[in-house]
Each structure stands twice: as C-alpha cells, then as structure tokens.
Design a protein around this motif. Structure first.
Motif, PDB file in Angstrom:
ATOM      1  N   LEU A 163     -33.158 -13.859  -1.958  1.00  9.71           N
ATOM      2  CA  LEU A 163     -32.808 -15.230  -2.337  1.00  9.71           C
ATOM      3  C   LEU A 163     -33.128 -15.480  -3.805  1.00  9.71           C
ATOM      4  O   LEU A 163     -32.359 -16.151  -4.511  1.00  9.71           O
ATOM      5  CB  LEU A 163     -33.555 -16.220  -1.451  1.00  9.71           C
ATOM      6  CG  LEU A 163     -33.406 -17.715  -1.798  1.00  9.71           C
ATOM      7  CD1 LEU A 163     -31.941 -18.130  -1.821  1.00  9.71           C
ATOM      8  CD2 LEU A 163     -34.201 -18.566  -0.816  1.00  9.71           C
ATOM      9  N   GLU A 164     -34.242 -14.938  -4.273  1.00 10.65           N
ATOM     10  CA  GLU A 164     -34.576 -15.083  -5.693  1.00 10.65           C
ATOM     11  C   GLU A 164     -33.522 -14.427  -6.582  1.00 10.65           C
ATOM     12  O   GLU A 164     -33.171 -14.961  -7.633  1.00 10.65           O
ATOM     13  CB  GLU A 164     -35.952 -14.472  -5.973  1.00 10.65           C
ATOM     14  CG  GLU A 164     -37.102 -15.315  -5.484  1.00 10.65           C
ATOM     15  CD  GLU A 164     -38.347 -15.097  -6.311  1.00 10.65           C
ATOM     16  OE1 GLU A 164     -38.709 -13.928  -6.516  1.00 10.65           O
ATOM     17  OE2 GLU A 164     -38.935 -16.092  -6.755  1.00 10.65           O
ATOM     18  N   ILE A 165     -33.023 -13.280  -6.146  1.00 12.82           N
ATOM     19  CA  ILE A 165     -31.964 -12.617  -6.919  1.00 12.82           C
ATOM     20  C   ILE A 165     -30.709 -13.477  -6.912  1.00 12.82           C
ATOM     21  O   ILE A 165     -30.047 -13.655  -7.942  1.00 12.82           O
ATOM     22  CB  ILE A 165     -31.683 -11.210  -6.360  1.00 12.82           C
ATOM     23  CG1 ILE A 165     -32.911 -10.309  -6.560  1.00 12.82           C
ATOM     24  CG2 ILE A 165     -30.459 -10.597  -7.029  1.00 12.82           C
ATOM     25  CD1 ILE A 165     -32.768  -8.922  -5.954  1.00 12.82           C
ATOM     26  N   ALA A 166     -30.359 -14.050  -5.745  1.00 16.31           N
ATOM     27  CA  ALA A 166     -29.187 -14.920  -5.662  1.00 16.31           C
ATOM     28  C   ALA A 166     -29.332 -16.113  -6.598  1.00 16.31           C
ATOM     29  O   ALA A 166     -28.376 -16.519  -7.261  1.00 16.31           O
ATOM     30  CB  ALA A 166     -28.991 -15.403  -4.223  1.00 16.31           C
ATOM     31  N   ARG A 167     -30.527 -16.654  -6.667  1.00 10.22           N
ATOM     32  CA  ARG A 167     -30.749 -17.807  -7.540  1.00 10.22           C
ATOM     33  C   ARG A 167     -30.564 -17.420  -9.001  1.00 10.22           C
ATOM     34  O   ARG A 167     -30.005 -18.182  -9.794  1.00 10.22           O
ATOM     35  CB  ARG A 167     -32.160 -18.361  -7.299  1.00 10.22           C
ATOM     36  CG  ARG A 167     -32.337 -19.792  -7.731  1.00 10.22           C
ATOM     37  CD  ARG A 167     -33.592 -20.378  -7.153  1.00 10.22           C
ATOM     38  NE  ARG A 167     -34.762 -19.571  -7.435  1.00 10.22           N
ATOM     39  CZ  ARG A 167     -35.981 -19.846  -6.980  1.00 10.22           C
ATOM     40  NH1 ARG A 167     -36.164 -20.892  -6.193  1.00 10.22           N
ATOM     41  NH2 ARG A 167     -37.005 -19.070  -7.276  1.00 10.22           N
ATOM     42  N   ALA A 168     -31.020 -16.224  -9.359  1.00 10.07           N
ATOM     43  CA  ALA A 168     -30.806 -15.746 -10.726  1.00 10.07           C
ATOM     44  C   ALA A 168     -29.318 -15.535 -11.002  1.00 10.07           C
ATOM     45  O   ALA A 168     -28.828 -15.813 -12.103  1.00 10.07           O
ATOM     46  CB  ALA A 168     -31.578 -14.445 -10.955  1.00 10.07           C
ATOM     47  N   LEU A 169     -28.575 -15.077  -9.995  1.00  9.60           N
ATOM     48  CA  LEU A 169     -27.146 -14.825 -10.171  1.00  9.60           C
ATOM     49  C   LEU A 169     -26.353 -16.111 -10.359  1.00  9.60           C
ATOM     50  O   LEU A 169     -25.246 -16.084 -10.916  1.00  9.60           O
ATOM     51  CB  LEU A 169     -26.595 -14.073  -8.956  1.00  9.60           C
ATOM     52  CG  LEU A 169     -27.081 -12.643  -8.742  1.00  9.60           C
ATOM     53  CD1 LEU A 169     -26.507 -12.094  -7.454  1.00  9.60           C
ATOM     54  CD2 LEU A 169     -26.706 -11.771  -9.926  1.00  9.60           C
TER      55      LEU A 169
END
Length: 259
Positions: A163-169
C-alpha cells in the motif's frame, strides 16, 4: 531514450558531528533500470536516500534529478520533479480505507483551488475523477485492487508495505526510492514484492532500492552499488558485486558492527 542518467550525484557528503555518514559519494542511475544500494548496517544507505529525496540535506555535493539540480531543495519540490519514496517504517493512515490512503497522495499532486473545492464545480469533479482513477491504477499495479474498500489497518503487514508503494505511485513518479521494502516479509511475500518491482520497471519507472534481502536484490537488480562506512566500495552488475573481495569482507568480516 537519452543517455543522461536520471539521477546524477557527485561528491555527496553528510556528517553527523564527527561521524561522516556519506563520504564524497558519486552515483549515476540510468533511466528505466532497477538499481540497488546495499551494504552492512550503518553504511549510509538510508542517509543517501534521505539526501536524494530531501528528507535530510547533504552538507556538500551536487544531486541532479532529470537534469535538475535538487541540492537543498524541499522534499515537495523534489517530488514535483518526479521523485517519490517509501520509508523503512510503515506510515499508512490506519483509520482510512485502502483507496483513501492512495487518494490522499494523489490529491497532493493534482492541481486545484479552494474555489473549486468549495463550489464542487465541473473542474473539481473532473479532478476528483482523475484522483480516483490514479489511485485505482496504483492499487492494480501492486495487486491490491480487490481490497480498495478495506480499512488499511486490516491489511496484513506485507500488504501494508505494498500500500505504501501504491501511495508513492499515485504521484506518477519517474523515480521511485524504496527503503527496505521487503523488511519483515517471508519468502512468498518477498517474491510477490519482486514481481511488483518488475511491473514497475516495465512501466518505465526507475527504481532505486535499498534492501537487506540479498536474494531479492540479486534477483531484480540491473546494477548494484555497495556502501561501507559511508564510502562506495563497489559497483556493477549483481554477479560482479557478489564476487568482489571488498564486498565479501564488508559483509562477512565485520559481523559485530552496530546498526
């Protein structure tokens, strides 16, 4: 595709009192690759990511992102140039659901005005639709589209990291810095992460990865940079780095160093 590296750092130095955490580091990251930064605990890996992202400024040197000098720029200005990052410690909004977590990040990078928000006019409605689309695309990439409406705190640990990666994306970055994304994951979860990173690379995003999971690093990286006591001691293809005597010494010869 231009031959100019998307990240070009020269002479980056960071001191904490008498400790030199980064000692005259040069770093080039070509566009569209996965480049890893590895090294024993305390070698300066996260300090380098902090300098690149503006979370903590270097004391000396030059850092260019896409040809733009970012030395001492604020993190939000660096983000606008196309750089996003995740952190070692999970930083999700536990009381929001999954897609709301990503929308928060997407909204930060979507132009609007107080007038548009208050009046909820056509432009604002279009902006909100774009935010929703960006958020759902990011969740699709990391494999969380099916959990969009779940509360973030209900996600297993490994999915919270995704989810953190998705937020960065959601900021549509050109460069993504990942700080120990596999920390706390088991082998199956790490393989899921590896597949996610491969998808990010195939979409054209440049990945700069700090990671202790050597198997993951060697399985996904095109290029590896090795730090030890704040100095760059080796660089090259994963197979070359694995055979480097200085790297072997750094990892195996000093088992009792503190983080």
């Amino acid at each position: 595709m231009t031959s100019e590296p998307i990240i070009a750092a020269r002479g980056v130095t960071r001191r904490f009192g008498g400790l030199v955490a980064l000692d005259d580091i040069d770093l080039d990251v070509p566009r569209g690759i996965v480049q890893a930064i590895i090294g024993p605990n305390g070698s300066g890996k996260t300090t380098l990511l902090n300098a690149l992202s503006g979370a903590s400024h270097a004391d000396a040197g030059s850092i260019r992102i896409g040809g733009n000098e970012i030395f001492r720029l604020k993190p939000h200005r660096i983000a606008r140039l196309g750089l996003a990052r995740t952190f070692q410690t999970i930083r999700i909004f536990e009381n929001l659901n999954v897609i709301e977590n990503v929308k928060v990040a997407a909204a930060c990078h979507t132009p609007t005005s107080l007038f548009n928000i208050v009046t909820s006019n056509a432009r604002q409605q279009q902006s909100e639709a774009e935010i929703d689309t960006n958020a759902r695309e990011a969740l699709e990439i990391v494999g969380l589209a099916g959990r969009a409406n779940d509360h973030a705190k209900q996600l297993p640990y490994a999915q919270q990291r995704l989810l953190e990666i998705a937020r960065a994306l959601a900021s549509k970055p050109k460069v993504l810095l990942l700080d120990e994304p596999a920390a706390g994951m088991n082998m199956t979860e790490s393989m899921t992460l590896l597949a996610t990173i491969a998808r990010l690379k195939s979409s054209g995003i440049t990945i700069l990865l700090v990671e202790h999971n050597v198997r993951l690093v060697m399985g996904i990286s095109d290029h590896v940079t090795v730090l030890d006591f704040g100095k760059k001691i080796a660089e090259g293809a994963p197979s070359e780095v694995q055979r480097n005597p200085l790297v072997i010494e750094a990892y195996l010869g000093r088992r009792h160093r503190h983080a």
